[in-house]
Design a protein around this motif. Sequence first.
Motif, mmCIF file in Angstrom:
data_model
loop_
_atom_site.group_PDB
_atom_site.id
_atom_site.type_symbol
_atom_site.label_atom_id
_atom_site.label_comp_id
_atom_site.label_asym_id
_atom_site.label_seq_id
_atom_site.Cartn_x
_atom_site.Cartn_y
_atom_site.Cartn_z
ATOM 1 N N VAL A 95 0.491 -1.432 0.025
ATOM 2 C CA VAL A 95 0.276 -0.305 -0.074
ATOM 3 C C VAL A 95 0.836 1.703 0.302
ATOM 4 N N ALA A 96 2.127 1.226 0.590
ATOM 5 C CA ALA A 96 2.945 2.276 0.788
ATOM 6 C C ALA A 96 3.192 2.900 -0.621
ATOM 7 N N ARG A 97 4.455 1.579 -1.341
ATOM 8 C CA ARG A 97 4.568 2.231 -2.818
ATOM 9 C C ARG A 97 3.674 2.286 -3.101
ATOM 10 N N PHE A 98 2.429 1.994 -3.558
ATOM 11 C CA PHE A 98 1.258 1.821 -3.977
ATOM 12 C C PHE A 98 1.303 3.727 -3.718
ATOM 13 N N ILE A 99 0.891 4.081 -2.726
ATOM 14 C CA ILE A 99 0.240 6.016 -2.301
ATOM 15 C C ILE A 99 1.457 6.649 -2.591
ATOM 16 N N GLY A 100 3.225 6.637 -3.326
ATOM 17 C CA GLY A 100 4.080 7.126 -3.235
ATOM 18 C C GLY A 100 5.419 7.205 -2.568
ATOM 19 N N PHE A 101 5.122 6.295 -1.062
ATOM 20 C CA PHE A 101 6.015 6.140 -0.808
ATOM 21 C C PHE A 101 7.862 5.751 -1.293
ATOM 22 N N GLU A 102 8.668 5.980 -0.996
ATOM 23 C CA GLU A 102 9.912 4.942 -1.730
ATOM 24 C C GLU A 102 11.321 4.972 -1.261
ATOM 25 N N ASN A 103 11.527 5.242 0.107
ATOM 26 C CA ASN A 103 12.167 4.789 1.411
ATOM 27 C C ASN A 103 11.773 3.652 1.792
ATOM 28 N N PHE A 104 12.650 2.911 1.938
ATOM 29 C CA PHE A 104 12.526 1.236 3.254
ATOM 30 C C PHE A 104 13.684 1.015 4.073
ATOM 31 N N LEU A 105 13.354 0.878 5.439
ATOM 32 C CA LEU A 105 14.303 0.495 5.391
ATOM 33 C C LEU A 105 14.107 -0.402 5.931
ATOM 34 N N PRO A 106 14.837 -1.679 5.546
ATOM 35 C CA PRO A 106 14.988 -2.957 5.972
ATOM 36 C C PRO A 106 14.882 -3.008 7.739
ATOM 37 N N LEU A 136 9.997 0.108 7.770
ATOM 38 C CA LEU A 136 9.781 1.781 8.120
ATOM 39 C C LEU A 136 10.097 1.826 6.832
ATOM 40 N N THR A 137 9.024 3.343 6.860
ATOM 41 C CA THR A 137 8.990 4.057 5.428
ATOM 42 C C THR A 137 9.108 5.216 6.089
ATOM 43 N N LEU A 174 22.419 3.813 6.177
ATOM 44 C CA LEU A 174 20.819 2.995 6.195
ATOM 45 C C LEU A 174 20.667 2.180 4.735
ATOM 46 N N GLY A 175 21.166 2.122 3.600
ATOM 47 C CA GLY A 175 21.095 2.249 2.259
ATOM 48 C C GLY A 175 20.708 3.228 1.633
ATOM 49 N N THR A 176 20.326 3.018 1.126
ATOM 50 C CA THR A 176 19.795 4.107 -0.392
ATOM 51 C C THR A 176 18.355 4.719 -0.152
ATOM 52 N N LEU A 177 18.872 5.743 -0.047
ATOM 53 C CA LEU A 177 17.004 6.869 0.148
ATOM 54 C C LEU A 177 16.897 7.863 -0.481
ATOM 55 N N GLN A 178 15.615 8.193 -0.788
ATOM 56 C CA GLN A 178 14.843 9.070 -1.711
ATOM 57 C C GLN A 178 15.223 10.235 -1.306
ATOM 58 N N PRO A 192 28.571 14.627 -0.369
ATOM 59 C CA PRO A 192 28.396 14.319 1.300
ATOM 60 C C PRO A 192 27.653 15.176 1.485
ATOM 61 N N LEU A 193 25.627 14.179 1.969
ATOM 62 C CA LEU A 193 24.689 14.513 2.180
ATOM 63 C C LEU A 193 24.381 14.797 4.079
ATOM 64 N N HIS A 194 23.736 15.602 4.575
ATOM 65 C CA HIS A 194 23.940 14.963 6.187
ATOM 66 C C HIS A 194 21.762 15.482 6.387
ATOM 67 N N PHE A 195 21.472 14.076 6.979
ATOM 68 C CA PHE A 195 19.852 14.226 6.984
ATOM 69 C C PHE A 195 19.603 13.894 8.385
ATOM 70 N N THR A 196 18.071 14.198 9.072
ATOM 71 C CA THR A 196 17.765 13.126 9.819
ATOM 72 C C THR A 196 16.494 12.791 9.031
ATOM 73 N N LEU A 197 16.509 11.826 10.777
ATOM 74 C CA LEU A 197 15.062 11.225 9.981
ATOM 75 C C LEU A 197 14.221 11.090 11.345
ATOM 76 N N PRO A 198 12.970 12.182 10.875
ATOM 77 C CA PRO A 198 11.673 12.313 11.943
ATOM 78 C C PRO A 198 11.510 11.250 12.704
ATOM 79 N N ALA A 199 11.109 11.187 14.008
ATOM 80 C CA ALA A 199 10.747 10.054 14.416
ATOM 81 C C ALA A 199 9.269 9.816 14.200
ATOM 82 N N ASP A 200 8.431 11.041 14.002
ATOM 83 C CA ASP A 200 7.323 11.197 13.871
ATOM 84 C C ASP A 200 6.593 11.267 12.672
ATOM 85 N N GLN A 201 7.645 11.186 11.351
ATOM 86 C CA GLN A 201 7.359 10.673 9.836
ATOM 87 C C GLN A 201 7.645 10.043 9.560
ATOM 88 N N LEU A 202 8.075 8.524 10.142
ATOM 89 C CA LEU A 202 8.713 7.016 9.631
ATOM 90 C C LEU A 202 7.533 6.155 10.517
#
Length: 207
Positions: A95-106, A136-137, A174-178, A192-202
């Motif tokens: 379902v997540a892939r169908f609606i446009g999520f692109e990052n999937f972390l095993p 996690l997406t 974490l793997g390949t991310l968009q 290099p690109l520095h980033f954070t994953l907001p806990a409330d969005q995962l």
Amino acid sequence: GGQQQRVALARALVVDPRLLLLDEPLSNLDAKLRVAMREEIRRLQLQLHTTTIFVTHDQEECFAISDKVAVLNQGKIEQYAAPEEIYHHPQTEFVARFIGFENFLPVNGTVADHAYRVGDQTVAVTGPTKPDAKVLTIRPNQIQLSPDDQGLSGQVTIRTYLGSAYRYTVDSPLGTLQIDGPTETPVAIGAPLHFTLPADQLLPLEA
């Protein structure tokens, strides 16, 4: 433009059906006509109060025209809910892939409540952990860019201009991310690109 679809719709509605089935009715129209016709179909459906099943592979079309959405996979319903619920709270990876999520972390396992193990990293989430979660997406535009000395770091391998943003393909711990970033300060390929994953969005998802 769209006259064939209008005639077909009129032929179906003139007999005052109890149930109207529309199977990809807009698939052969260009983008502008698709929007106009889906609005016309929605207006007619609300005016006539005819129960309608609308089959489509277009997620935007699906959300724009529906009161409830059923996402089917291999003939089985993976999730059935209001469009807003499907969009913000997909229950499975399909379902997540169908609606446009692109990052999937095993997920390797749970570390504690509110945290998962992804590779050799600990990733926090806002809600309680789900023991059966496999991935996690997060959407590309929900990942936040950080100053150079903060967050996680990855290397940009592809940069795509989307108009409103740059879309970066990033090799990270974490793997390949968009990841989406602003157009004012583009990051070069190989940098290099520095980033954070907001806990409330995962979102943790079942398989």
